[in-house]
Design a protein around this motif. Sequence first.
Motif, PDB file in Angstrom:
ATOM      1  N   LEU A  73      12.825  -4.577  -5.174  1.00 13.85           N
ATOM      2  CA  LEU A  73      11.559  -4.086  -4.647  1.00 13.85           C
ATOM      3  C   LEU A  73      11.772  -2.827  -3.819  1.00 13.85           C
ATOM      4  O   LEU A  73      11.016  -1.873  -3.911  1.00 13.85           O
ATOM      5  N   PHE A  74      12.821  -2.874  -3.027  1.00 18.98           N
ATOM      6  CA  PHE A  74      13.087  -1.719  -2.199  1.00 18.98           C
ATOM      7  C   PHE A  74      13.400  -0.509  -3.077  1.00 18.98           C
ATOM      8  O   PHE A  74      12.916   0.597  -2.834  1.00 18.98           O
ATOM      9  N   SER A 125      13.779 -10.611  -6.190  1.00 15.68           N
ATOM     10  CA  SER A 125      13.745  -9.405  -7.026  1.00 15.68           C
ATOM     11  C   SER A 125      13.723  -9.776  -8.491  1.00 15.68           C
ATOM     12  O   SER A 125      12.961  -9.220  -9.281  1.00 15.68           O
ATOM     13  N   LEU A 171       6.644  -5.451  -0.212  1.00 13.64           N
ATOM     14  CA  LEU A 171       7.969  -5.373   0.393  1.00 13.64           C
ATOM     15  C   LEU A 171       8.026  -6.185   1.677  1.00 13.64           C
ATOM     16  O   LEU A 171       8.948  -6.968   1.903  1.00 13.64           O
ATOM     17  N   ILE A 179      16.141  -6.386  -2.989  1.00 11.68           N
ATOM     18  CA  ILE A 179      16.741  -5.142  -3.411  1.00 11.68           C
ATOM     19  C   ILE A 179      15.941  -4.387  -4.444  1.00 11.68           C
ATOM     20  O   ILE A 179      15.699  -3.193  -4.324  1.00 11.68           O
ATOM     21  N   LEU A 202       2.410  -1.793  -2.690  1.00 10.44           N
ATOM     22  CA  LEU A 202       3.850  -1.922  -2.879  1.00 10.44           C
ATOM     23  C   LEU A 202       4.561  -2.199  -1.559  1.00 10.44           C
ATOM     24  O   LEU A 202       5.410  -3.088  -1.443  1.00 10.44           O
ATOM     25  N   MET A 204      12.392  -0.078  -6.033  1.00 17.42           N
ATOM     26  CA  MET A 204      11.138   0.320  -6.662  1.00 17.42           C
ATOM     27  C   MET A 204      10.330   1.206  -5.719  1.00 17.42           C
ATOM     28  O   MET A 204       9.758   2.219  -6.134  1.00 17.42           O
ATOM     29  N   VAL A 205      10.307   0.813  -4.460  1.00 13.32           N
ATOM     30  CA  VAL A 205       9.561   1.610  -3.488  1.00 13.32           C
ATOM     31  C   VAL A 205      10.152   3.009  -3.389  1.00 13.32           C
ATOM     32  O   VAL A 205       9.435   4.008  -3.439  1.00 13.32           O
TER      33      VAL A 205
END
Lengths: 283, 296, 325
Positions: free
Chosen positions: B144-145, C260, C294, B142, C290, B147-148
Motif C-alpha cells: 500500500l505504501f 498487502s 494506508l 508495504i 488511498l 502504491m501511495v
Amino acid sequence: MTAPILTVESLGVTFDGAIPAVRDLSFDLYPGETLAVVGESGSGKSVTSLAIMGLLDDAATVTGRAVYVDAAGSRVELIGLGERSLRRLRGNEISMIFQEPMTALNPVLTVGEQIAEALRLHRGTSRRAARTAAVEAMEQVRIPDPARRSQQYPHELSGGMRQRVMIAMAMVCRPRILIADEPTTALDVTIQSQILGLLADLKDETGTAVVLITHDMGVVAEMADRVVVMQQSRLVEQGAVGEIFRNPREPYTRALLDAVPRLGAMTGIDHPVPFPLSSEDER
Amino acid sequence: MTDTMLPEPTTRSAGAPARQGSVFVALLRSPVGLVGLLMLATCLLATVLGPMLYPVDPMEIAGRPLLPPGAPDAPPLGTDEVGRDLLAGLLNGGRVTLLVGVAAAALSTFIGVVIGGLAGYLGGWIDSALMRFTEFFQVLPILLFAMVLVTLFQPSVGMLSFAIGIVAWPGTARITRAEFMRIRTLDYVRAARAIGIPSLRIMVRLVLPNALPPIIVISTLIVGSAMLFESGLSFLGLGAPGTVSWGTMLGDNRDKLAIAWWTVTLPGAAIFLAVLSISLIGDGLNDALNPKRRKR
Amino acid sequence: MLLAGLRRLANAVVLIVAVVLLNFLLIHLAPGDPAVVLAGEAGGTSPEALEAIRHAYGLDRPFMVQLLNYLGQVLQGDLGHSYYFDASVTSLIWQRLGPTLLLSGSAMLFALVLGTTLGVSAARRPNGAYGSGITVLSVVGFAMPAFWLGSLLVLLFGLRLGIFPTAGMESVIPPTGFFAQMVDVGQHLVLPTISLGLVYLALYSRTAKASMIDVLGSDYIRTARAKGAGPSTVTFKHAFRNALMPVVTVAGLQTGALLSGAVLVEIVFNWPGLGRLALDSILRRDTPVLLGILVVSSVVVIVANLLTDLAYRLIDPRIRTGVAR
C-alpha cells in the motif's frame, strides 16, 4: 552378600559408527549404595547412564548388557528394551537428574506441575492429589514455602532450588535407582554441599541406590561407597571408596587424586608447577 | 504479496567467510544452492541473450490476438489479447523485474545495514530510537505504501526500486543489529576499542565483514521479495510505463483467463521460477555459510 | 504486567500518530499543489474548487497548524473526502473493511493452524519423505506470487472443475437465511484464502518445523523423557508451547505483508474489500482514499501486533512475570 540391583556387562556405545564413547564397561550396583562414576570430561560417564536408560538417540549404537532387578524381583535386560517398557521404568523405578538445572526444566510449566507429572504418569494419581503430593515432595527436599513455590515457574527459582525441584521430581515415585549426572557442578560451592547433604539424607530415608556421576574427587570422598574410574571410554579401576583413596592401583586414578588441590601444597614453591596431561593417543 | 522477513536469524555466523571465492565454492557444493544457481543462470541467459536470439519486438503485433501456443501460424507461445508475441514478452519482461529486484534489494540492504549496524553497535538511546523507527516501517503495509508513493510521484523504474527499497529494509536492519550486538562483545572488537581505534572504523572494517553471512542471505531473499513486489505493482498497472514486465503481462490479460490461459499462466510461471531460483540460492547460501544449522 | 501492557498501548498510539503524520507529509511532499493532490482527478481543477479545498483543509494556514488540524481530524475519524465517490473516506473504508478483515483473518488462521500442524509433525521425522516434502512445499510456496496462484486456482478449481466460485464474496443472488448465507460466503472464501495464505503457510510450516526440531533437542525434553513421558506427552505437553514462540513472532511480523497481499488477491477474485477500493482510487488519483486506506491498514497492523504481544504473554510465562533470573 546381597545381589546387585543393576549389573552392567561389557557396555559399549558408539556414535555414528565411528567414535566409541564407551568401551567394554562392566560394573555392579548394589541396593542402597552410592556408586560414584568418576572421570574427566569426555570419559564417557554421562553416555553410560543415558545408554542404560535408553535415552540416547538413533545415532548411537549400544552393545552389551545391563540387567536390572525390578521391584517384583524379575531380571530385566535394559539394553534394547522396548520403549513402552522403558517408559514404565523411567522416572518410576530408575530416575535421573541432570547437570544443568537452568535448562533441564520446562520453562512454560510450573514446577509443581512438572513434579506432579511424574506421579500422574506412573501412579495414575488424580490432578488434585498429585498437586498436593508435589507440594509434599518439595517440602521433603527442603524448599521453603513449598505451596507458593509449586505454582511458580522455573525462571523464578534460584539454581539451587531448581536442582531441588529436579530431585523432588526424580524421587517422588520412590525409585530404586537414582542416577545423578553431575548434579552439583553447575551450582555454587555452598549450595553444592546442601544438595549433596540432601541427596544423602534422601538416600538414607528411601534406600535408593545412587549412581553419582562426577569429576570432583571431593564429592566422591564425601558421598560414595564404591567408585568406578573411567578414562577415555574405558573402565580403569573400581573398588570401595576407602581402598581407592588409600591405595589407588592405576596410575590414572593416582593422577586424579593428585589433581585435587591440597592445602599447603604450594609451600616453598613460588610459581605454578606444570603437570602432565593424560595422553591423547590411547584411542 | 510476500515480504520475506526471515524468522529470527536462523543463521548465526560461524565467522566471516575467508574470501568471496570460498563462499561461492561452498554455495556450489550445496545441492539446493546449485540448483538455484543453475535456474538463475538460465533466467539471466534468457533475459539477456534471449531478445538477441529471438529478435521480436514484444510490443509489436505478431499475429491475431489470443492465439494459443501451438496453433498454426502462431508464435511459439501464442499471442496475447492485442496480438503481441508472448515469448518475446517473456524474454523481455524479465529485465525490468530483475533490475528492480536487484536495485531495491541493494537500497534496502544499504539502509538496513546502516540502521541496524548503528543500533546494534552503539546501543543505548540510539538503539531505542532507531528501533522505534524500524518498527514504524514494519507496521506500514508495504504494498500500500509503495502504491501511495507511485501514485503521488510518477512511476518509473527508479521510482519503483526506490519505493520498494525504502520499505523492505526492516528485516535486514534487525538481523544486522543482532549480529553487531553479538560481535561487539567479542574480544577482538574489545581489543580494537582499547587501542583507541575510532568506532566508525571498527564498525566498517572489523564488525561488518564478520556480520556479513546472515546479511548476505537475507539480502538475497529480499531480491526475490522485491521481484514479487515489482510484479505485484505491475500487475496492478502501476509498473513503469512503456516497459513490459511479467507482472504487467499477467495483469493486462487477467480477464482473458477463461479463454486464453497461456497469457496468464506463462508470465506467472516466469516470475515464479525466477523468484524460486533466488530463494534456492538464498537457501544454498544459508547452508554454505552456516554449517551448524543444516536445513534438515 | 499491567504496566507493560499500558506501555505497549502507548507505543501503539505513538505509532498511529506517526503514520498519520507520514500521510500528512506525503501530501505535502508530492510534486504539485497539495490542493490538487487532495482533489484528485474528480475534484476538478477549477480555481474555485481548489480554493474550497484549500479552505476546507486549511492549506493556507501555517504548517504546524495544518499538521495539528489534520491530526485532530483523523483522530476524530475524519479521513477526508473523496471527490470521485462523493462520500467521506471513512464511510467508504468502513464498508469495505469487513470483507478485507474476513479474508485476511481466514488466510492467517489457515496458514497458522495448518502450517504449525505440518511443521510440528514434520519435525518428528525431519529427513523422511514427509519432512522433506514439507521443506519442498515451503520453498515452493514461498516463491509463488499470490496473484498468479489465485489465477491458477480460479482456472483450475473455478473454471475447469467448477467446484468453487471464482469471484465475489457472495453469490449474485445470495441465499436466504443466516446459515445458508454463511455457507455461501464460506464457499467464496475458500480459493481466495488459499491464494493469500499459501505463502504464509509455507513460511510458518518451515518456522514451526525448525523451531520444533530445536525444542526437541533441548534439555527439558530429555528430562521429560527421563521421567517416562511418552511421545505424545512430550510433543504436546512439553514441546509444543515452546516451539510456538518463533511462529507467533513471524506471524506478527508478517501482518503488514499479509494485508498487502490481501489487496492483490482481492483484485484477482473481485472480493469487495479495500483492495478494489485502493486500486480504483489509484486509477482515479483519488488520493484521500488511498491515504485513508494506508492509515486504516496501518492501524490494523498495529492492533495485530498488540494481539501478538498478548499471545506471547499467554504462551510464555517468562515474559509474564517480568524480570527473568
